[in-house]
Design a protein around this motif. Structure first.
Motif, PDB file in Angstrom:
ATOM      1  N   THR A  24     -10.577  35.421 -16.959  1.00  0.00           N
ATOM      2  CA  THR A  24      -9.193  35.275 -17.401  1.00  0.00           C
ATOM      3  C   THR A  24      -9.054  33.971 -18.181  1.00  0.00           C
ATOM      4  O   THR A  24      -9.960  33.124 -18.170  1.00  0.00           O
ATOM      5  N   ASP A  25      -7.908  33.807 -18.825  1.00  0.00           N
ATOM      6  CA  ASP A  25      -7.640  32.552 -19.526  1.00  0.00           C
ATOM      7  C   ASP A  25      -7.674  31.376 -18.559  1.00  0.00           C
ATOM      8  O   ASP A  25      -8.136  30.288 -18.906  1.00  0.00           O
ATOM      9  N   GLU A  26      -7.194  31.618 -17.335  1.00  0.00           N
ATOM     10  CA  GLU A  26      -7.191  30.558 -16.325  1.00  0.00           C
ATOM     11  C   GLU A  26      -8.615  30.155 -15.949  1.00  0.00           C
ATOM     12  O   GLU A  26      -8.910  28.971 -15.776  1.00  0.00           O
TER      13      GLU A  26
ATOM     14  N   SER B   3     -10.415  26.591 -16.480  1.00  0.00           N
ATOM     15  CA  SER B   3     -11.072  25.906 -15.369  1.00  0.00           C
ATOM     16  C   SER B   3     -12.497  25.512 -15.742  1.00  0.00           C
ATOM     17  O   SER B   3     -12.947  24.403 -15.438  1.00  0.00           O
TER      18      SER B   3
END
Length: 93
Positions: free
Chosen positions: A51-53, A57
């Motif tokens: 994901t973009d998250e 990270s």
């Protein structure tokens, strides 16, 4: 299995003795005159969905753990979704 690739290079304003040694060896052996900078590539494989998250990270991990911010820059973080795509990107042209 997705792979997140992190690329780290020496800061542009710093000398790169390894790159200079490689360039000198290429020139000495008649393979051409090149400006060479040597960096590092990290491959982080994950079984989770990327994901973009997660990419954000990993960029944070790259800045804090995988690189030395004093002398290196993180120049790329990208995702390779499958092994076939990875093999194509790794192929020498």
């Amino acid at each position: 299995m997705p792979t997140i690739v992190v690329e780290v290079m020496p800061k542009a304003e710093l000398l790169d003795p390894q790159g200079k040694a490689i360039a000198a060896a290429l020139n000495r052996t008649g393979r051409g005159t090149f400006d060479v900078r040597q960096g590092k590539r990290f491959e982080l494989r994950t079984e989770t969905q990327v994901t973009d998250e997660l990419v954000a990270s990993v960029r944070e991990i790259a800045e804090e753990v995988l690189s030395n911010g004093v002398i290196e820059d993180v120049v790329g973080v990208h995702v390779i979704e499958d092994a076939n795509q990875q093999a194509a990107e790794s192929a020498v042209v």
